[in-house]
Enzyme design. Structure first.
Site: not given
Length: 179
Positions: A15, A29, A39, A127-129
């Protein structure tokens, strides 16, 4: 593993909000006002000080939001860090190569970390989520961008880049690239 520019790349399964580092990178974002995934977790664990700093940024320099590929820093609030570096990753598109924007997230975050005097920086897999970037390609872009920035002196005094990967699949993808 120590790479170009004397920057060590470390992989951690866990985490990102539990990390101790000079700077923790937030996959933000563009609104800078919190959201889901990394985020939301950073805003929740870091507390209201992070949101207050983000609101100040929105009121001054980033009224329309933070552009994709750019990075800004705020306090880390209750996180075990000095700063949170917010960067906006691109949404993956099958018919458009946006890898340069993704690489820019890593380069700009490292540049800013160096300017702040950070020695250790913890990154998520940007960006991989929910933004849909395929893990293996995201890992390749991330590691290449960090190595190139470090080799070109774009990491300032950063000594350690830690990729904090949420699950085994992400860890394996980065492990395959780092070697």
């Amino acid at each position: 593993m120590t790479g170009p520019g004397g920057v060590s790349i470390v992989l951690v399964r866990g985490d990102i909000t539990a990390q101790s580092a000079d700077a923790i990178v937030n996959a933000a974002n563009s609104s800078l006002l919190g959201g889901g995934g990394v985020d939301g977790a950073i805003h929740r664990r870091g507390g209201p000080e992070i949101l207050a700093d983000c609101r100040r940024l929105r009121a001054s320099h980033y009224g329309k939001g933070l552009p994709t590929g750019r990075a800004v820093a705020t306090t880390a609030g209750r996180l075990d860090a000095r700063w949170v570096i917010h960067t906006v990753g691109p949404v993956w598109q099958r018919d458009e190569d946006r890898s340069e924007l993704l690489a820019s997230c890593y380069r700009e975050s490292l540049r800013l970390a160096g300017e702040l005097g950070a020695r250790t920086v913890a990154f998520p897999a940007i960006s991989t989520g929910v933004y849909g970037w395929p893990l293996e390609d995201g890992a390749r872009v991330a590691v290449r961008a960090v190595r190139e920035a470090a080799g070109a002196g774009g990491a300032g005094g950063v000594e350690e880049v830690r990729f904090v990967l949420f699950d085994d699949e992400a860890y394996r993808a980065f492990e395959g690239v780092v070697g």
